[in-house]
Design a protein around this motif. Structure first.
Motif, mmCIF file in Angstrom:
data_model
loop_
_atom_site.group_PDB
_atom_site.id
_atom_site.type_symbol
_atom_site.label_atom_id
_atom_site.label_comp_id
_atom_site.label_asym_id
_atom_site.label_seq_id
_atom_site.Cartn_x
_atom_site.Cartn_y
_atom_site.Cartn_z
ATOM 1 N N LEU A 84 50.536 16.500 28.910
ATOM 2 C CA LEU A 84 49.637 17.241 28.018
ATOM 3 C C LEU A 84 50.399 17.738 26.799
ATOM 4 N N VAL A 85 49.695 17.800 25.666
ATOM 5 C CA VAL A 85 50.287 18.304 24.429
ATOM 6 C C VAL A 85 49.933 19.778 24.305
ATOM 7 N N MET A 86 50.941 20.631 24.337
ATOM 8 C CA MET A 86 50.675 22.060 24.143
ATOM 9 C C MET A 86 51.974 22.790 23.808
ATOM 10 N N ASP A 87 51.879 23.688 22.845
ATOM 11 C CA ASP A 87 53.020 24.502 22.453
ATOM 12 C C ASP A 87 53.030 25.734 23.358
ATOM 13 N N LEU A 88 54.113 25.950 24.084
ATOM 14 C CA LEU A 88 54.170 27.090 25.007
ATOM 15 C C LEU A 88 54.078 28.424 24.269
ATOM 16 N N ALA A 89 54.458 28.429 22.985
ATOM 17 C CA ALA A 89 54.349 29.664 22.209
ATOM 18 C C ALA A 89 52.946 29.839 21.625
ATOM 19 N N ASP A 90 52.086 28.854 21.861
ATOM 20 C CA ASP A 90 50.713 28.923 21.342
ATOM 21 C C ASP A 90 49.812 28.162 22.324
ATOM 22 N N PRO A 91 49.740 28.626 23.581
ATOM 23 C CA PRO A 91 48.991 27.869 24.593
ATOM 24 C C PRO A 91 47.500 27.828 24.294
ATOM 25 N N SER A 92 46.813 26.808 24.842
ATOM 26 C CA SER A 92 45.382 26.628 24.582
ATOM 27 C C SER A 92 44.622 27.896 24.937
ATOM 28 N N PRO A 93 43.884 28.441 23.987
ATOM 29 C CA PRO A 93 43.064 29.616 24.302
ATOM 30 C C PRO A 93 41.738 29.166 24.920
ATOM 31 N N GLY A 94 40.935 30.122 25.399
ATOM 32 C CA GLY A 94 39.585 29.792 25.820
ATOM 33 C C GLY A 94 38.769 29.431 24.595
ATOM 34 N N GLY A 95 37.845 28.479 24.731
ATOM 35 C CA GLY A 95 37.071 28.047 23.570
ATOM 36 C C GLY A 95 35.606 27.849 23.884
ATOM 37 N N GLY A 96 34.835 27.540 22.843
ATOM 38 C CA GLY A 96 33.400 27.311 23.010
ATOM 39 C C GLY A 96 32.654 28.608 23.247
ATOM 40 N N TRP A 97 31.466 28.506 23.824
ATOM 41 C CA TRP A 97 30.582 29.656 23.991
ATOM 42 C C TRP A 97 31.244 30.748 24.836
ATOM 43 N N GLY A 98 31.258 31.954 24.258
ATOM 44 C CA GLY A 98 31.821 33.097 24.968
ATOM 45 C C GLY A 98 33.320 33.003 25.183
ATOM 46 N N GLY A 99 33.936 31.999 24.577
ATOM 47 C CA GLY A 99 35.376 31.826 24.769
ATOM 48 C C GLY A 99 35.755 31.355 26.162
ATOM 49 N N VAL A 100 34.742 30.943 26.959
ATOM 50 C CA VAL A 100 35.049 30.501 28.331
ATOM 51 C C VAL A 100 34.503 29.100 28.637
ATOM 52 N N GLU A 101 33.749 28.538 27.668
ATOM 53 C CA GLU A 101 33.192 27.195 27.920
ATOM 54 C C GLU A 101 34.322 26.198 28.175
ATOM 55 N N ARG A 102 35.386 26.317 27.418
ATOM 56 C CA ARG A 102 36.591 25.508 27.665
ATOM 57 C C ARG A 102 37.693 26.488 28.064
ATOM 58 N N ALA A 103 38.051 26.478 29.315
ATOM 59 C CA ALA A 103 38.980 27.495 29.838
ATOM 60 C C ALA A 103 40.351 27.389 29.179
ATOM 61 N N GLY A 104 40.953 28.525 28.912
ATOM 62 C CA GLY A 104 42.294 28.559 28.356
ATOM 63 C C GLY A 104 43.325 28.088 29.381
ATOM 64 N N PHE A 105 44.516 27.786 28.897
ATOM 65 C CA PHE A 105 45.552 27.253 29.800
ATOM 66 C C PHE A 105 45.912 28.263 30.887
ATOM 67 N N SER A 106 45.997 29.540 30.502
ATOM 68 C CA SER A 106 46.425 30.538 31.483
ATOM 69 C C SER A 106 45.419 30.661 32.631
#
Lengths: 86, 471
Positions: free
Chosen positions: B345-367
């Motif tokens: 997977l492509v991801m910067d550990l200093a900028d991990p994938s945040p939650g996205g989409g509706w309510g910020g939870v439609e696409r779950a963040g990495f954590s």
């Protein structure tokens, strides 16, 4: 800034129907004094333009279908006019 | 009694199609179908093409279960569990291209059988190791003859356009997809492909014509246009020709090679052969000690050397790498090796994938998704603490946050006198990191977890720690 425009038909002084606007969507200033068309399509909305462009992508036969679609639209428009006048 | 009372959790990313919804009950992934979707499923389950796609592993394993498990739904399906849910903005170019090709193949095989997919989103796909799998079984619907693919627009926005950006302009597509859950719109693409770029493969039709058609037909309803196309003679054969045309285009697209510091990192990072051998033994013993873990995270995977070692003993390994080119090279290498367990997977550990989409939870963040039995953080602490100025304690906290209770962390501390650390420190003002010391790091570890074992590498400038949390 937002404003809505819609499809509107109006007859001019010679009795010819003119489509004032054919777009039903929103316009937004782009910050450089110009207005830019912005469309917001729903998730499961295929999008009318997206449906037609697929015919063109399908090769010669597809382009023929798209041409036929536009030809029919044109013919339909002229056919409707006598009814509008009457 | 509410759903949460009986342990049913609604998947926050499955609300877009009201005809069906995904739920989690314990470890099970269930899908509730409304009456129409249940009838479509009955037809789909009896079709040969669907059965073959499932048998080939191209569509996730699905079986019908007792509808009583999800009250209120006409039928309930149980899906095979995907080892780790990832998002398209975490995939490399080759991954996105292979995902796009699988989506097109599924559509190409569905059309002759009288089925299509309602949508064409990149989020319809997930991964088993480096093998893409189509997960949105609810997307299959009977085909109405004479209708083009409803998912074409989404396919362009979430799959084709990101590929065109990378292949034609050399731009990494990940930030574009991460910032826009519905992908890149034709109007945006048109402004990027002006002048001679208009003529690049796929651009005249899928970008410019598509954008122009959308604008010209913005006032026409999709239902009217469908009827007009049907009357004009649009056929299933034409739909198939369109899919083949897009497949041919996608196969032609490839990543533009751009120089990257990280591509050659393993060769230039200064390990001796003894250091490397010692480190490999340490990592292998740590993963083995976890007893066949279900998920191992390799944070800062580079060429995947340690992810491969972990995969000998784990069911699934997620190899996180910040450089898209390095992650793509790893993906292609793993595909060539026939690996079944490692997901790059492509991801910067200093900028991990945040939650996205509706309510910020439609696409779950990495954590939210990262709950591993083992996490490897090898040669990354100094990049975060010195390179990105992240306080040392917070670096440790982030690693430990990726673990389940009782999970193990294997972490490497590069001493300030190591050549790589010295190189990073040389770019910073003197005395900026007085706390970047081995004794401070050990104190931080001891305050948060139990150190099971540690080993200084033969070169004397790096130390490995195996720690366990929450037991």
């Amino acid at each position: 800034m937002w404003r809505r425009s819609s499809v509107r038909c109006q007859r001019n002084k010679w009795g010819v129907t003119v489509e004032i606007l054919t777009l039903d969507c929103r316009w937004r200033h782009d910050g450089e004094g110009r207005e830019r068309l912005v469309m917001h399509l729903a998730y499961l909305d295929a999008g009318s333009g997206s449906l037609i462009v697929q015919a063109v992508v399908g090769g010669v036969a597809g382009a023929a279908v798209a041409a036929k679609l536009y030809w029919r639209r044109l013919v339909d428009r002229f056919r409707r006019q006598p009814t509008d006048r009457g | 009694m509410t759903s949460s009372d009986i342990g049913i959790r609604v998947d926050p990313g499955s609300f877009r199609d009201p005809a069906n919804r995904v739920f989690h009950v314990g470890d099970q992934v269930l899908r509730g179908l409304d009456p129409q979707a249940a009838r479509d499923w009955a037809a789909l389950a009896g079709s040969g093409f669907f059965t073959r796609l499932v048998a080939e592993g191209k569509v996730c394993g699905t079986e019908q279960v007792d509808p009583a498990v999800l009250p209120g739904w006409a039928a309930v399906l149980r899906h095979e569990r995907i080892p780790f849910v990832s998002h398209p903005y975490e995939w490399s170019f080759g991954m996105l291209r292979d995902a796009a090709l699988l989506h097109l193949e599924i559509l190409r095989r569905a059309l002759p059988a009288g089925f299509t997919t309602k949508d064409g989103s990149a989020y319809n796909l997930q991964w088993r190791g480096v093998t893409p799998v189509f997960i949105d079984v609810g997307s299959f619907t009977p085909l109405a003859d004479g209708e083009p693919w409803a998912g074409y627009r989404q396919f362009c926005q979430t799959l084709l356009y990101p590929l065109l950006l990378q292949a034609h302009l050399g731009l990494d597509f990940q930030p574009w997809l991460r910032s826009r859950v519905d992908g890149i719109e034709p109007d945006q693409m048109r402004r990027l492909f002006r002048g001679a770029r208009r003529l690049l493969p796929g651009v005249p039709t899928h970008v410019h014509l598509h954008g122009a058609m959308q604008q010209r037909n913005a006032g026409a309803s999709s239902a009217d246009v469908r009827a007009q196309l049907r009357a004009a003679g649009y056929s299933r054969q034409l739909a198939l020709a369109t899919v083949r045309g897009i497949e041919k285009l996608v196969r032609r697209l490839d990543r533009r090679e751009e120089p990257s510091h990280w591509v050659d990192y393993q060769r230039t990072c200064g390990y001796t052969a003894q250091d490397r051998a010692e480190k490999e033994r340490f990592v292998e013993a740590a993963v083995r000690a976890a007893g066949a873990p279900r998920l191992v995270l390799d944070l800062g995977a580079n060429d995947g050397r340690y992810a491969r070692i972990a995969a000998r003993h784990a069911a699934a390994v997620v190899a996180v790498e910040q450089d898209p080119a390095v992650a793509d090279t790893l993906y292609r290498a793993l595909r060539a090796e026939g690996d079944q367990r490692i997901l790059p997977l492509v991801m910067d550990l200093a900028d991990p994938s945040p939650g996205g989409g509706w309510g910020g939870v439609e696409r779950a963040g990495f954590s939210t998704r990262a709950r591993a039995e083992v996490a490897l953080a090898l040669a990354v602490v100094h990049h975060l603490a010195i390179g990105r100025n992240v306080p040392l304690g917070q670096v440790v906290d982030q690693f430990l946050g990726c673990l389940r209770p009782g999970g193990r962390l294997v972490v490497e501390f590069v001493h300030p006198e190591d050549p790589m650390a010295r190189r990073l420190l040389a770019n910073k003002p003197d005395g900026l990191f007085p706390e970047y010391r081995r004794d401070v790091f050990e104190r931080l570890l001891a305050a948060r977890c139990r150190v099971e074992r540690q080993r200084e590498l033969p070169s004397g400038t790096r130390t490995l720690y195996q720690v366990v949390v929450g037991d």
